[in-house]
Design a protein around this motif. Structure first.
Motif, mmCIF file in Angstrom:
data_model
loop_
_atom_site.group_PDB
_atom_site.id
_atom_site.type_symbol
_atom_site.label_atom_id
_atom_site.label_comp_id
_atom_site.label_asym_id
_atom_site.label_seq_id
_atom_site.Cartn_x
_atom_site.Cartn_y
_atom_site.Cartn_z
ATOM 1 N N GLU A 76 40.066 34.059 48.761
ATOM 2 C CA GLU A 76 39.377 33.214 47.791
ATOM 3 C C GLU A 76 38.666 32.019 48.404
ATOM 4 O O GLU A 76 38.147 31.175 47.678
ATOM 5 C CB GLU A 76 40.396 32.691 46.765
ATOM 6 C CG GLU A 76 41.035 33.769 45.921
ATOM 7 C CD GLU A 76 40.007 34.535 45.125
ATOM 8 O OE1 GLU A 76 39.094 33.894 44.591
ATOM 9 O OE2 GLU A 76 40.097 35.768 45.072
ATOM 10 N N THR A 102 36.801 42.089 46.834
ATOM 11 C CA THR A 102 37.842 42.167 45.804
ATOM 12 C C THR A 102 38.294 43.619 45.694
ATOM 13 O O THR A 102 37.461 44.499 45.528
ATOM 14 C CB THR A 102 37.274 41.720 44.449
ATOM 15 O OG1 THR A 102 36.586 40.491 44.655
ATOM 16 C CG2 THR A 102 38.360 41.523 43.426
ATOM 17 N N PRO A 103 39.586 43.871 45.794
ATOM 18 C CA PRO A 103 40.023 45.270 45.694
ATOM 19 C C PRO A 103 39.790 45.784 44.273
ATOM 20 O O PRO A 103 39.805 45.001 43.327
ATOM 21 C CB PRO A 103 41.516 45.196 46.011
ATOM 22 C CG PRO A 103 41.917 43.815 45.666
ATOM 23 C CD PRO A 103 40.714 42.949 45.911
ATOM 24 N N ASP A 106 45.069 46.970 41.650
ATOM 25 C CA ASP A 106 46.145 46.049 41.983
ATOM 26 C C ASP A 106 46.804 46.468 43.292
ATOM 27 O O ASP A 106 47.512 47.468 43.341
ATOM 28 C CB ASP A 106 47.158 46.055 40.835
ATOM 29 C CG ASP A 106 48.469 45.439 41.241
ATOM 30 O OD1 ASP A 106 48.457 44.535 42.099
ATOM 31 O OD2 ASP A 106 49.517 45.847 40.704
ATOM 32 N N THR A 108 49.180 45.095 44.926
ATOM 33 C CA THR A 108 50.627 44.895 45.046
ATOM 34 C C THR A 108 51.388 46.152 44.631
ATOM 35 O O THR A 108 52.590 46.236 44.830
ATOM 36 C CB THR A 108 51.128 43.734 44.164
ATOM 37 O OG1 THR A 108 51.081 44.129 42.789
ATOM 38 C CG2 THR A 108 50.300 42.471 44.352
ATOM 39 N N TRP B 205 45.391 46.956 32.824
ATOM 40 C CA TRP B 205 44.563 46.900 34.044
ATOM 41 C C TRP B 205 44.209 45.428 34.256
ATOM 42 O O TRP B 205 43.157 44.955 33.849
ATOM 43 C CB TRP B 205 43.299 47.751 33.967
ATOM 44 C CG TRP B 205 42.701 47.931 35.344
ATOM 45 C CD1 TRP B 205 42.270 46.946 36.183
ATOM 46 C CD2 TRP B 205 42.488 49.164 36.055
ATOM 47 N NE1 TRP B 205 41.812 47.485 37.370
ATOM 48 C CE2 TRP B 205 41.935 48.837 37.309
ATOM 49 C CE3 TRP B 205 42.715 50.507 35.762
ATOM 50 C CZ2 TRP B 205 41.602 49.820 38.258
ATOM 51 C CZ3 TRP B 205 42.379 51.468 36.710
ATOM 52 C CH2 TRP B 205 41.837 51.117 37.943
ATOM 53 N N ASP B 207 43.628 42.567 37.028
ATOM 54 C CA ASP B 207 43.451 42.232 38.443
ATOM 55 C C ASP B 207 42.339 41.205 38.593
ATOM 56 O O ASP B 207 41.944 40.566 37.612
ATOM 57 C CB ASP B 207 43.226 43.493 39.299
ATOM 58 C CG ASP B 207 41.902 44.175 39.024
ATOM 59 O OD1 ASP B 207 41.047 43.595 38.328
ATOM 60 O OD2 ASP B 207 41.701 45.293 39.532
ATOM 61 N N GLY B 208 41.841 41.054 39.792
ATOM 62 C CA GLY B 208 40.884 39.981 40.073
ATOM 63 C C GLY B 208 39.430 40.306 39.758
ATOM 64 O O GLY B 208 38.565 39.461 39.940
ATOM 65 N N GLY B 209 39.158 41.523 39.297
ATOM 66 C CA GLY B 209 37.778 41.881 38.975
ATOM 67 C C GLY B 209 37.063 42.564 40.125
ATOM 68 O O GLY B 209 37.705 42.958 41.097
ATOM 69 N N LYS B 303 40.704 36.069 38.809
ATOM 70 C CA LYS B 303 41.303 35.925 40.136
ATOM 71 C C LYS B 303 42.503 34.987 40.093
ATOM 72 O O LYS B 303 42.504 34.018 39.343
ATOM 73 C CB LYS B 303 40.262 35.411 41.121
ATOM 74 C CG LYS B 303 39.251 36.480 41.434
ATOM 75 C CD LYS B 303 38.230 36.063 42.454
ATOM 76 C CE LYS B 303 37.334 37.275 42.734
ATOM 77 N NZ LYS B 303 36.183 36.967 43.542
ATOM 78 N N SER B 307 48.658 40.564 38.791
ATOM 79 C CA SER B 307 48.019 41.885 38.763
ATOM 80 C C SER B 307 48.968 42.936 38.215
ATOM 81 O O SER B 307 50.162 42.908 38.512
ATOM 82 C CB SER B 307 47.636 42.326 40.179
ATOM 83 O OG SER B 307 46.596 41.542 40.680
ATOM 84 N N ARG B 308 48.455 43.847 37.426
ATOM 85 C CA ARG B 308 49.246 45.013 37.056
ATOM 86 C C ARG B 308 48.328 46.109 36.545
ATOM 87 O O ARG B 308 47.493 45.859 35.681
ATOM 88 C CB ARG B 308 50.272 44.663 35.982
ATOM 89 C CG ARG B 308 51.212 45.840 35.715
ATOM 90 C CD ARG B 308 52.422 45.452 34.890
ATOM 91 N NE ARG B 308 53.348 46.574 34.820
ATOM 92 C CZ ARG B 308 54.441 46.606 34.072
ATOM 93 N NH1 ARG B 308 54.763 45.560 33.335
ATOM 94 N NH2 ARG B 308 55.214 47.673 34.058
#
Lengths: 296, 436
Positions: A76, A102-103, A106, A108, B205, B207-209, B303, B307-308
Motif C-alpha cells: 500500500e 492487488t491480488p 483473498d 490469506t 467476496w 478483498d482489496g479490489g 483495501k 479479506s474473505r
C-alpha cells in the motif's frame, strides 16, 4: 536454457553497527520489525551424506516471519521518487521500485491476517519487499542466503520436542498460526521451523556440496524464475519434514491456479505454505550483489 | 455425473458390439474421424484470462490449434500471443496468421467464422452479442462469467442457450467451482442430506479490489472506458456481479433454486475517485429463496479490510463451510473434513477445459449456459436492490427493460455513459435510482 550460477565472496564494507538486537521502526506506520543479532561462524552445511564446511558472516535476522500487516505496508505504500539511502557514509542508489499488484482474490485463504505470516507472495515479490524496506528505513535488508538461513535454524529441536517449537501438519489444525507463539530457538528466532516455509535468496542447485574447500558466505544465483529455495517446512508438512537441513524448491505448480497468462509476477496461487523472513548484514554487499538479491 | 456414466456406457456398448455388427463399423469410423478431426480454436477477448483459457484449451486436447484472435485493441492481442508463446515454447498448436488477427468492435465475427471452438473472454458487457453470434454459427463455446451485465443481455443469452442445446453445441462457463473436486464432494454430502435442508447461508467476496487503468491523454472517452472497464457498469456489471457471482452461484447450486427476491444496501466509501467510474465498493444483500432459505451476501473492495472469499450454509441438521471443506453438526462439532489439501486437487481451470473438449470429442453436450445466465441474473438482482434501495423480485428483474450495452458500437460512438465537466460519472443513489 541459460543456466548460470556462481558462488560469491561478498564485498565487505564495514559500517559502524551495534552488535545487538534492535527493533526497526517502519516510517509512517505503527509497525516495527524485531531483529536478532546472530554472530557469524563456521558450520557443516547439509545433511549427513552431503555437506560442506561453510562459514557465514554475522547478520541480523527478523525474530518473526514477516506478517500480513507489515507486508501490507509494502502493498500500500505511496510510490515516490526516493531512489537512494545512506548506510554509514555510503550512498546506495536504487533503480526504481514497484509494488505488488492487488491480488484478485483473498490471499490469506481465510487463515487469518493480524499477526499471521504473509504467504503466497512470489520469490520476486519477497525480494522486492526487502528493497522497499531498505529504502524506507535506510538499512540494507534482503532475504537470507540459504547458508545464513540454515546456520540460524540449527538448534536443539528434535522429533521429541518439536511441538514446543513448531507448527506442523499434526498440530496446526490445517492452517498457519500467529507468529511467535511457540518457543524460540537458541538464537531467539521464532517459528524458523514450521508455521510457514520461508523463501531464501538462492536458486536451487542440487549439488552445492561438491567442494572440499571451506565455502564462505555462499550464494547461488541465476536469473531463472524456478527453482528457488525455500526452507523450514510448514503447517502443511509432516513433522519429519521440519528440519534445518531439508531443502525445498519452487516450480511452476506454485502458480498452477493462476487463471491468467502471463502468470502474476507478484502472487502465487498455490503457496499458502510459503512466506519469508529477512536479514540485515553488516556490510551492504556490492551493487551487483544487491541487484541480484533485490531483483531476484 | 450423468454425462460421465452415459459416455462410459456408450463406449462399452461400442466396444462390445463393433466386432459383431456391420453397422457398428460405420459408427466406429465416424467416431474415429470425429476423434481425429483438427479443432480450430479462436479467442475473442485477449486479456490475461483469455490468454490463460487458450493455454488450458491447448493443453486439454491433442489436436486443437489456436488459429485466430480478436480484441478491441491490437496491443492486447500482441501481448496475449507473446504470453501464450512464452508459456509453450515453440508449440505447433499456435498457428495464428497475421491475416487471422482481427481488431475492433466487430472483430469477433471474423474470428468466430474461422473456428470450430471459440473462447469468449472479453469484459462481460459484450458476452450476449458474441455468444449469440457463435451459437448462430454452430460453434462450441467456452465463455467466462458473468454472461451479461443487464437483464436484456441475460434474456438474449437464455434464448441462444436453447438454440445451442437444440444444435448439440457444448457450452462451458467459467464458474469453475462446478469443476472443483472439493465443491463437488461437498455438494454430494449436502445432497445426500448430511446437513438437512439448507435454511440460511453467508457468501463472501471481500478483498482489496482490482487494478485501475488511468486515463491517457490520447484516449477517447470510449477507449478509456474500454481500457478501465472494471469501473463502468455497462461493461463490467459492478463487482457484485463480476466477482461475487461465484459465491452467489454456489448458493443457488447448493440450495437448488434461484432467489425469489432480494433486498440490500451498498455504496462507495473509499473507492470513490473519478478513475473509479460508477461502481460501488461494497454491497450487502439478503437473497430470499422460494423454499424459505435466506442467504446474506457480502462483497467489498476496500483495501486494508478483512479479506474473505467463501460460502457457508446452515441446514436443519448441520452446516457446511466450503472454504475449509468442513461439515459440522448442530452442536457445532466437526463431522466431516474434505480430506485433500489444495495441492492434491486438480486445477479446476484446467478441468473445465478437459471436460469441454472430451465432451466435444465424444459427441456429447455440456450446457452450462442456463445456470450461468440465471446466476448472472441473481447477482444483477442483488445489484439493483442495492442501487435502488428497494426489494427486487425475480419476476421484476427477469422482465427488467434495462439495456446498458449498445449493439453497434464503433470507435465513433459516444460512450454509453459520460462524465460531468469535473470528470465524475453518475453513481447510483439508493432511494433515488429508479428500477428500469
Amino acid at each position: 536454457m541459460i543456466f548460470f550460477s556462481f558462488i560469491i565472496i561478498p564485498f565487505v564494507l564495514f559500517v559502524n553497527t551495534d552488535k545487538s538486537n534492535y527493533s526497526e521502526k517502519i516510517p509512517n506506520s505503527n509497525f516495527s520489525i524485531d531483529m536478532i543479532y546472530i554472530p557469524g561462524g563456521e558450520f557443516k552445511m547439509g545433511n549427513k551424506k552431503k555437506n560442506s564446511d561453510t562459514e557465514v558472516s554475522s547478520f541480523w535476522m527478523s525474530k518473526y516471519e514477516i506478517t500480513w500487516e507489515i507486508y501490507n505496508l509494502f502493498m500500500e505504500y505511496e510510490e515516490n521518487n526516493k531512489l537512494e539511502f545512506i548506510v554509514g557514509n555510503k550512498k546506495i542508489k536504487v533503480d526504481g521500485i514497484s509494488k505488488p499488484t492487488t491480488p484478485y482474490t483473498d490471499m490469506t485463504f481465510g487463515m487469518g491476517y493480524e499477526g499471521f505470516p504473509a504467504v503466497n507472495m512470489t520469490h520476486n515479490a519477497a525480494s522486492k519487499f526487502c528493497k522497499w524496506l531498505s529504502l524506507e528505513t535506510g538499512n540494507y535488508y534482503r532475504l537470507p542466503t540459504e547458508a545464513e538461513w540454515e546456520y540460524a535454524s540449527i538448534s536443539e529441536i528434535n522429533e521429541k520436542n518439536i511441538d514446543d517449537y513448531a507448527w506442523h501438519k499434526n498440530n496446526s489444525g490445517g492452517k498457519y498460526q500467529k507468529v511467535g507463539q511457540k518457543e524460540p530457538n537458541k538464537w531467539g528466532v521464532y517459528d524458523i521451523l514450521g508455521n510457514v516455509s520461508e523463501w531464501v535468496a538462492d536458486s536451487y542447485e542440487e549439488n552445492i556440496f561438491k567442494s572440499r574447500k571451506l565455502r564462505s558466505d555462499p550464494f547461488i544465483y541465476n536469473k531463472n524464475k524456478y527453482p528457488k529455495v525455500y526452507r523450514g517446512g510448514s503447517w502443511n508438512d509432516d513433522p519429519d519434514k521440519l528440519l534445518s537441513k531439508k531443502r525445498f524448491y519452487s516450480n511452476s505448480r506454485l502458480q498452477e491456479r493462476d487463471p491468467q497468462i502471463p502468470k502474476s509476477k507478484w502472487w502465487n496461487t498455490d503457496a499458502p505454505h510459503i512466506g519469508f523472513r529477512i536479514v540485515r548484514v553488516e556490510n551492504t554487499d556490492s551493487k551487483s550483489l544487491r541487484d541480484m538479491f533485490w531483483n531476484n | 455425473m450423468k454425462k460421465e456414466s452415459r459416455r462410459s456406457f456408450v463406449r462399452k456398448t461400442a466396444a462390445i458390439t463393433s466386432g459383431v455388427l456391420a453397422t457398428n463399423v460405420t459408427f466406429q469410423s465416424f467416431a474415429n474421424v470425429n476423434e481425429n478431426k483438427k479443432l480450430k480454436l479462436a479467442v475473442v477477448g485477449c486479456g490475461g484470462r483469455g490468454s490463460g483459457a487458450v493455454v488450458q484449451a491447448l493443453n486439454a486436447d491433442d489436436n486443437v490449434e489456436l488459429i485466430s484472435m480478436a480484441d478491441a485493441f491490437r496491443d492486447r492481442i500482441d501481448s496475449s500471443l507473446k504470453g501464450i508463446q512464452d508459456h509453450f515454447g515453440d508449440s505447433k498448436k499456435i498457428k495464428v496468421k497475421e491475416k487471422n488477427i482481427f481488431i475492433g468492435f466487430d472483430s469477433y465475427k471474423k474470428a468466430i467464422d474461422l473456428c470450430d471452438v471459440v473462447i469468449l473472454t472479453t469484459p462481460p458487457g459484450f458476452r450476449p452479442l458474441h455468444f449469440e453470434y457463435a451459437v448462430n454459427n454452430g460453434k462450441h463455446v467456452f465463455m467466462e462469467k458473468p454472461v451479461a451485465t443487464d437483464a436484456t443481455g441475460v434474456r438474449r443469452v437464455l434464448e441462444s442457450a436453447k438454440k445451442a442445446k437444440e444444435n448439440r453445441l457444448n457450452v462451458v462457463v467459467g464458474l469453475q467451482r462446478h469443476y472443483q473436486n472439493k465443491y463437488l464432494n461437498l455438494y454430494d454430502k449436502v445432497s445426500s442430506d448430511q446437513i438437512g435442508k439448507i435454511v440460511s447461508g453467508q457468501v463472501y467476496w471481500n478483498d482489496g479490489g482490482v487494478w485501475v487503468n488511468t486515463r491517457k491523454p490520447e484516449q477517447t472517452e470510449l477507449e478509456y472506458q474500454m481500457r478501465n472497464w472494471y469501473y463502468f457498469t455497462w461493461i463490467c456489471g459492478d463487482h457484485i456481479l463480476e466477482q461475487h457471482i461465484h459465491n452467489i452461484d454456489v448458493a443457488n447450486w447448493f440450495i437448488g433454486e434461484y432467489p425469489s427476491h432480494a433486498q440490500g444496501m451498498g455504496g462507495r466509501e473509499v473507492r470513490n475517485g473519478m478513475e473509479h467510474g460508477q461502481i460501488f465498493d461494497h454491497h450487502f444483500v439478503e437473497f430470499h429463496y422460494p423454499g424459505g432459505a435466506v442467504v446474506s451476501s457480502q462483497c467489498r473492495h476496500q483495501k486494508g479490510t478483512e479479506s474473505r472469499v467463501d460460502e457457508v450454509f446452515q441446514g436443519s441438521k448441520g452446516s457446511v463451510v466450503l472454504g475449509k471443506g468442513e461439515i459440522y453438526n448442530l452442536e457445532n462439532e466437526l463431522t466431516y473434513k474434505y480430506p485433500k489439501s489444495w495441492s492434491d486437487d486438480p486445477n479446476p481451470y484446467q478441468v473445465e477445459h478437459d471436460k469441454f473438449f472430451r465432451s466435444i470429442r465424444n459427441g456429447e453436450v455440456i450446457s452450462d449456459t442456463e445456470n450461468a445466465a440465471k446466476s448472472t441474473l441473481s447477482a444483477i438482482m442483488g445489484r439493483m436492490a442495492t442501487y435502488t434501495g428497494k426489494k427486487i423480485t425475480w419476476d421484476q428483474i427477469m422482465n427488467s427493460k434495462e439495456n446498458l450495452v449498445p449493439d453497434n458500437l464503433t470507435w465513433n460512438s459516444n460512450a454509453p455513459t459520460l462524465p460531468d465537466s469535473a470528470g465524475y460519472y453518475d453513481i447510483p443513489v439508493p432511494g433515488k435510482t429508479k428500477f428500469i
